[in-house]
Design an enzyme around this catalytic site. Structure first.
Site, short mmCIF file in Angstrom:
data_model
loop_
_atom_site.label_atom_id
_atom_site.label_comp_id
_atom_site.label_asym_id
_atom_site.label_seq_id
_atom_site.Cartn_x
_atom_site.Cartn_y
_atom_site.Cartn_z
N ASN A 126 1.39 -2.63 5.42
CA ASN A 126 0.73 -1.34 5.65
C ASN A 126 -0.62 -1.21 4.95
O ASN A 126 -1.47 -0.43 5.39
CB ASN A 126 1.68 -0.22 5.18
CG ASN A 126 1.00 1.10 5.01
OD1 ASN A 126 0.78 1.83 5.98
ND2 ASN A 126 0.62 1.45 3.78
N LYS A 138 -8.32 -4.88 12.88
CA LYS A 138 -7.04 -4.50 13.48
C LYS A 138 -6.77 -5.29 14.77
O LYS A 138 -5.62 -5.60 15.09
CB LYS A 138 -6.99 -2.99 13.73
CG LYS A 138 -7.01 -2.15 12.44
CD LYS A 138 -5.77 -2.39 11.57
CE LYS A 138 -5.72 -1.41 10.40
NZ LYS A 138 -4.52 -1.59 9.56
N ILE A 198 -3.27 9.96 12.88
CA ILE A 198 -2.15 10.62 12.20
C ILE A 198 -2.72 11.46 11.06
O ILE A 198 -3.55 10.97 10.28
CB ILE A 198 -1.17 9.57 11.60
CG1 ILE A 198 -0.75 8.52 12.65
CG2 ILE A 198 0.03 10.25 10.99
CD1 ILE A 198 0.06 9.02 13.81
N GLY A 222 0.84 -1.21 0.00
CA GLY A 222 0.00 0.00 0.00
C GLY A 222 0.86 1.24 0.00
O GLY A 222 0.59 2.21 0.71
N TYR A 227 -13.46 -2.27 10.94
CA TYR A 227 -12.05 -1.85 10.99
C TYR A 227 -11.43 -2.26 12.33
O TYR A 227 -10.33 -2.82 12.39
CB TYR A 227 -11.98 -0.34 10.79
CG TYR A 227 -10.59 0.25 10.77
CD1 TYR A 227 -9.76 0.07 9.67
CD2 TYR A 227 -10.11 1.00 11.84
CE1 TYR A 227 -8.48 0.63 9.64
CE2 TYR A 227 -8.84 1.56 11.81
CZ TYR A 227 -8.02 1.37 10.71
OH TYR A 227 -6.76 1.92 10.69
N SER A 252 -3.57 -0.44 14.57
CA SER A 252 -4.21 0.84 14.92
C SER A 252 -4.57 0.75 16.39
O SER A 252 -4.86 -0.34 16.91
CB SER A 252 -5.48 1.04 14.10
OG SER A 252 -6.27 2.07 14.67
#
Ligand code: NAD
Length: 252
Positions: free
Chosen positions: A90, A160, A189, A14, A156, A143
């Site tokens: 990633n 993770k 981020i 990625g 998500y 994450s």
């Protein structure tokens, strides 16, 4: 302590934008030959040019397709003449919706990419490291949402959390082969994609819940990433390293 990666080949999945593109630059600056992997290689040409031809290579990769994963590692070995020593897993995506409004298709897409895809890539990398008898480092980009949930990202968060447990399971199985597997768990981020959201009232409210009262910068991840990728963390495997301005320890 040695954070350098001279003589090593590092593959980043990625890598066409966002953190992946940034990570590739950081690893190259530390001395690695980098292989940038993404679905659309035309988006990688500029990054390869910037990092420097000969020090960076682009290979096509869709992490959800095991055939593509094998082909990407074959292409990486053909381009660099060596086995990948460092993998930064990633590639990832999120679908934002309350759990009860998450479609089966969206659930599958998130899990297929973030968890199953990461599994395909990590095991392909580890098998090649092991066959070549080379020490390796795999860094899964998780994450903080994999450690503590947030609203409207159940798929998500589950993906993770699964990736974090996969990190530990692989670390256990691969330790004797000198392949280390760790996870980096970024907090929020700021990147091109989310900058507009964080400028809104809702975004600003969210920042106030982070103990350090700011978003992470991509550069905040550089040293933790290099630590996990390099021999500086030779005795670390199965670890999860949050980099989040204290978000995980925010007050209840
Ligand atoms: P991004 O969307 O800019 O980058 C994700 C990359 O993954 C993209 O280049 C995308 O094309 C690629 N990708 C998606 N599906 C793929 C597939 N099937 N095969 C190959 N590549 C695929 O997002 P980002 O913010 O740079 O995120 C990078 C990683 O960091 C993700 O795993 C994300 O979950 C994680 N992360 C980001 C943040 C943040 O605040 N930005 C926080 C915690 C974790």
């Amino acid at each position: 302590m040695d954070l350098r990666l001279d003589g090593k080949v590092a593959l980043v999945t990625g890598a066409s934008g966002g953190l992946g593109r940034h990570f590739a630059g950081v690893l190259a600056a530390a001395g690695a030959t980098v292989v940038l992997a993404a679905r659309r290689t035309e988006k990688l040409a500029e990054a390869v040019e910037e990092i420097g031809p000969g020090r960076a290579h682009a290979v096509p990769l869709d992490v959800t397709d095991p055939t593509s994963v094998t082909a990407a590692f074959e292409a990486a070995e053909a381009a660099t003449g060596a086995v990948v020593d460092v993998l930064v897993n990633n590639a990832g995506l999120a679908k934002t919706a309350p759990a009860l409004e998450t479609s089966p298709q969206d659930w599958r897409t998130v899990l297929d990419t973030n968890l199953t895809g990461a599994f395909h890539v990590a095991t392909e990398a580890a098998a090649r490291m092991k066959a070549a008898g080379r020490a390796g480092s795999i860094v899964n980009i998780a994450s903080i949402v994999g450690l503590r949930p947030a609203g409207a990202v159940a798929s998500y968060a589950a993906s993770k959390a699964g990736l974090i447990h996969l990190t530990k399971a692989l670390a256990l199985e691969l330790a004797r082969d000198d392949v280390r597997v760790n996870a980096l768990a970024p907090g929020y981020i700021e990147t091109d994609i989310n900058a507009a959201f964080f400028a809104t009232d809702a975004g600003q409210k969210l920042i106030k819940r982070i103990p350090q009262r700011r978003l992470g910068r991509m550069s905040d991840l550089d040293a933790p990433l290099l630590m996990l990728c390099s021999d500086a963390s030779a005795f670390m495997t199965g670890a999860v390293v949050p980099v989040d301005g204290g978000h995980l320890v925010s007050s209840l």
